[in-house]
Scaffold this motif. Structure first.
Motif, PDB file in Angstrom:
ATOM      1  N   GLU A 191       0.837  -1.213   0.000  1.00 50.62           N
ATOM      2  CA  GLU A 191       0.000   0.000   0.000  1.00 50.62           C
ATOM      3  C   GLU A 191       0.864   1.251   0.000  1.00 50.62           C
ATOM      4  OE1 GLU A 191      -4.182  -0.373   2.109  1.00 50.62           O
ATOM      5  OE2 GLU A 191      -2.571  -0.942   3.457  1.00 50.62           O
ATOM      6  N   ASN A 192       1.743   1.350   0.991  1.00 47.00           N
ATOM      7  CA  ASN A 192       2.603   2.511   1.155  1.00 47.00           C
ATOM      8  C   ASN A 192       3.825   2.075   1.940  1.00 47.00           C
ATOM      9  OD1 ASN A 192       1.655   2.517   3.960  1.00 47.00           O
ATOM     10  ND2 ASN A 192      -0.195   3.479   3.140  1.00 47.00           N
ATOM     11  N   VAL A 193       4.643   3.017   2.339  1.00 44.35           N
ATOM     12  CA  VAL A 193       5.871   2.703   3.077  1.00 44.35           C
ATOM     13  C   VAL A 193       5.792   3.208   4.513  1.00 44.35           C
ATOM     14  CG1 VAL A 193       7.400   2.563   1.095  1.00 44.35           C
ATOM     15  CG2 VAL A 193       6.885   4.794   2.071  1.00 44.35           C
ATOM     16  N   ASP A 194       4.586   3.362   5.037  1.00 39.85           N
ATOM     17  CA  ASP A 194       4.400   3.818   6.420  1.00 39.85           C
ATOM     18  C   ASP A 194       4.391   2.609   7.352  1.00 39.85           C
ATOM     19  OD1 ASP A 194       4.178   6.481   5.645  1.00 39.85           O
ATOM     20  OD2 ASP A 194       2.022   6.271   5.242  1.00 39.85           O
ATOM     21  N   ILE A 195       5.446   2.465   8.143  1.00 38.76           N
ATOM     22  CA  ILE A 195       5.519   1.388   9.132  1.00 38.76           C
ATOM     23  C   ILE A 195       5.301   1.993  10.511  1.00 38.76           C
ATOM     24  CG2 ILE A 195       7.013  -0.029   7.700  1.00 38.76           C
ATOM     25  CD1 ILE A 195       9.384   0.882   9.342  1.00 38.76           C
ATOM     26  N   PRO A 196       4.801   1.213  11.466  1.00 36.67           N
ATOM     27  CA  PRO A 196       4.415   1.790  12.766  1.00 36.67           C
ATOM     28  C   PRO A 196       5.589   2.118  13.680  1.00 36.67           C
ATOM     29  CG  PRO A 196       3.985  -0.557  12.738  1.00 36.67           C
ATOM     30  CD  PRO A 196       4.405  -0.198  11.351  1.00 36.67           C
ATOM     31  N   THR A 197       6.780   1.599  13.422  1.00 38.49           N
ATOM     32  CA  THR A 197       7.900   1.800  14.322  1.00 38.49           C
ATOM     33  C   THR A 197       9.170   2.009  13.521  1.00 38.49           C
ATOM     34  OG1 THR A 197       9.212   0.776  16.090  1.00 38.49           O
ATOM     35  CG2 THR A 197       8.243  -0.690  14.463  1.00 38.49           C
ATOM     36  N   ARG A 198      10.169   2.576  14.195  1.00 36.84           N
ATOM     37  CA  ARG A 198      11.463   2.765  13.563  1.00 36.84           C
ATOM     38  C   ARG A 198      12.481   1.700  13.979  1.00 36.84           C
ATOM     39  NH1 ARG A 198      13.782   8.376  15.798  1.00 36.84           N
ATOM     40  NH2 ARG A 198      11.843   9.089  14.822  1.00 36.84           N
ATOM     41  N   ASP A 199      12.008   0.663  14.643  1.00 39.39           N
ATOM     42  CA  ASP A 199      12.878  -0.421  15.084  1.00 39.39           C
ATOM     43  C   ASP A 199      13.261  -1.295  13.895  1.00 39.39           C
ATOM     44  OD1 ASP A 199      14.319  -2.239  16.513  1.00 39.39           O
ATOM     45  OD2 ASP A 199      12.599  -3.151  17.534  1.00 39.39           O
ATOM     46  N   ALA A 200      14.547  -1.603  13.758  1.00 38.76           N
ATOM     47  CA  ALA A 200      15.013  -2.432  12.653  1.00 38.76           C
ATOM     48  C   ALA A 200      14.513  -3.870  12.766  1.00 38.76           C
ATOM     49  CB  ALA A 200      16.539  -2.410  12.580  1.00 38.76           C
ATOM     50  N   GLN A 201      14.203  -4.316  13.987  1.00 40.62           N
ATOM     51  CA  GLN A 201      13.724  -5.683  14.159  1.00 40.62           C
ATOM     52  C   GLN A 201      12.381  -5.893  13.475  1.00 40.62           C
ATOM     53  OE1 GLN A 201      15.625  -8.022  15.584  1.00 40.62           O
ATOM     54  NE2 GLN A 201      14.084  -9.540  14.987  1.00 40.62           N
ATOM     55  N   PHE A 202      11.586  -4.837  13.356  1.00 37.83           N
ATOM     56  CA  PHE A 202      10.299  -4.944  12.655  1.00 37.83           C
ATOM     57  C   PHE A 202      10.521  -5.303  11.190  1.00 37.83           C
ATOM     58  CE2 PHE A 202       6.905  -3.067  10.110  1.00 37.83           C
ATOM     59  CZ  PHE A 202       5.781  -3.591  10.718  1.00 37.83           C
ATOM     60  N   ILE A 203      11.475  -4.664  10.537  1.00 33.10           N
ATOM     61  CA  ILE A 203      11.772  -4.975   9.139  1.00 33.10           C
ATOM     62  C   ILE A 203      12.336  -6.385   9.014  1.00 33.10           C
ATOM     63  CG2 ILE A 203      13.168  -4.316   7.147  1.00 33.10           C
ATOM     64  CD1 ILE A 203      10.934  -2.405   7.613  1.00 33.10           C
ATOM     65  N   THR A 261       5.432   0.222  -4.213  1.00 36.24           N
ATOM     66  CA  THR A 261       4.162   0.749  -3.711  1.00 36.24           C
ATOM     67  C   THR A 261       3.178   0.902  -4.872  1.00 36.24           C
ATOM     68  OG1 THR A 261       4.875   3.041  -3.981  1.00 36.24           O
ATOM     69  CG2 THR A 261       5.355   1.978  -1.874  1.00 36.24           C
ATOM     70  N   VAL A 262       1.903   1.092  -4.532  1.00 34.87           N
ATOM     71  CA  VAL A 262       0.884   1.256  -5.570  1.00 34.87           C
ATOM     72  C   VAL A 262       1.171   2.508  -6.401  1.00 34.87           C
ATOM     73  CG1 VAL A 262      -1.574   1.622  -5.991  1.00 34.87           C
ATOM     74  CG2 VAL A 262      -0.840   0.017  -4.214  1.00 34.87           C
ATOM     75  N   ASP A 263       1.587   3.585  -5.742  1.00 30.54           N
ATOM     76  CA  ASP A 263       1.909   4.811  -6.474  1.00 30.54           C
ATOM     77  C   ASP A 263       3.118   4.610  -7.387  1.00 30.54           C
ATOM     78  OD1 ASP A 263      -0.164   6.098  -5.219  1.00 30.54           O
ATOM     79  OD2 ASP A 263       1.090   6.922  -3.621  1.00 30.54           O
TER      80      ASP A 263
END
Length: 293
Positions: A191-203, A261-263
């Motif tokens: 959808e987009n590149v908005d992730i909820p956290t800036r923690d690298a472990q999330f990626i 992303t879609v855009d």
């Protein structure tokens, strides 16, 4: 007698009519609520607009799932139709190889440098007289004929290996690479590149959960990425961010997984289709000029 029959018919049909009207009212309310629900929900399938550029490739349009990125768990948000001229082109491996060689060489500058006889230290004096000694005539011991002398026709730095690939091969290289990535299931749409956290472990968890491969290239239309994803991928050498206008064949093949992303998908389709259908394409096939874009 007739009045009694009419009265009985009214007694029989009136409650039934009331029930039917109540049922119709309930169905109307349900239909209105369903219509309101459909309006608020996003479209499940993002259809392709063929008004401007009808597909030259007669294959069926490709489709891809739109994935979420707000959580580690994968969730399908809908489908997006991909233009067959961009994402279903004939995979020209030879053109892809030519693009790779072009990109590797246009940024390569050779620093190999050999000194001429004028640059070698010493040799200013004539080694022996011109005549009278029976020896060959020489003017300097730094001549290329002597050991330790200069080099003729040696490499001179800096030497650039820049050349410009023909216009149609550059466009074909991008469409072929995108088609290969989609065919190999290495292209994902988010959808987009908005992730909820800036923690690298999330990626890290996101890549491991969705099997995105050892290296990931995330492409968005805008060149300014959100703060969270920039911080999260800053220390990850195998995850890179790139705007859509910088997408190239070398970067797509360098990374195992391409995430758009879609855009970015819409932007790439618009630009590549314009390049394929532009009226001055023949003039772009001539000698390269600095104003050629």
């Amino acid at each position: 007698m007739l009045k009694n029959i009419l009265n009985k018919s009214r007694q029989v049909w009136t409650p039934l009519a009331r029930g039917l009207s109540k049922t119709n009212t309930q169905s109307n309310v349900a239909a209105e609520s369903a219509a309101a629900t459909n309006i608020t929900k996003p479209a499940l399938i993002l259809p392709q607009d063929y008004a401007d550029y009808a597909p030259l490739n007669r294959n069926a349009p490709r489709q891809a799932w739109i994935e979420n990125i707000d959580a580690v768990a994968e969730r399908k948000m809908g489908l997006i139709e991909l233009h067959p001229d961009v994402f279903a082109a004939q995979p020209r491996v030879d053109v892809i190889q030519e693009n790779i060689e072009w990109q590797r060489k246009y940024r390569y500058v050779s620093l190999a440098h050999a000194k001429t006889r004028a640059e070698v230290r010493g040799g200013g004096r004539k080694p022996w007289p011109q005549k009278g000694m029976g020896r060959a005539r020489h003017g300097s011991i730094r001549s290329p004929l002597f050991k330790g002398g200069g080099v003729i026709h040696g490499p001179r730095s800096p030497t650039t290996h820049f050349y410009m690939l023909p216009f149609y091969k550059r466009v074909m290289g991008l469409t072929s690479t995108l088609s290969v990535k989609l065919a190999q299931d290495d292209l994902h749409v988010i959808e987009n590149v908005d992730i909820p956290t800036r923690d690298a472990q999330f990626i890290k968890d996101l890549i491991a959960e969705r099997n995105w491969g050892p290296s990931v290239l995330i492409v968005d239309k805008e060149y300014m990425f959100p703060e969270n994803i920039c911080y999260a991928t800053d220390d990850l050498g195998y995850v890179n961010l790139m705007p859509a206008f910088g997408l190239n064949v070398y970067s797509m093949l360098k990374h195992d997984t391409l995430v758009l992303t879609v855009d970015a998908v819409k932007h790439l389709e618009q630009r590549l289709l314009y390049q394929q259908h532009r009226t001055d394409a023949t003039s772009k096939g001539g000698k390269f000029k600095l104003d050629q874009v």
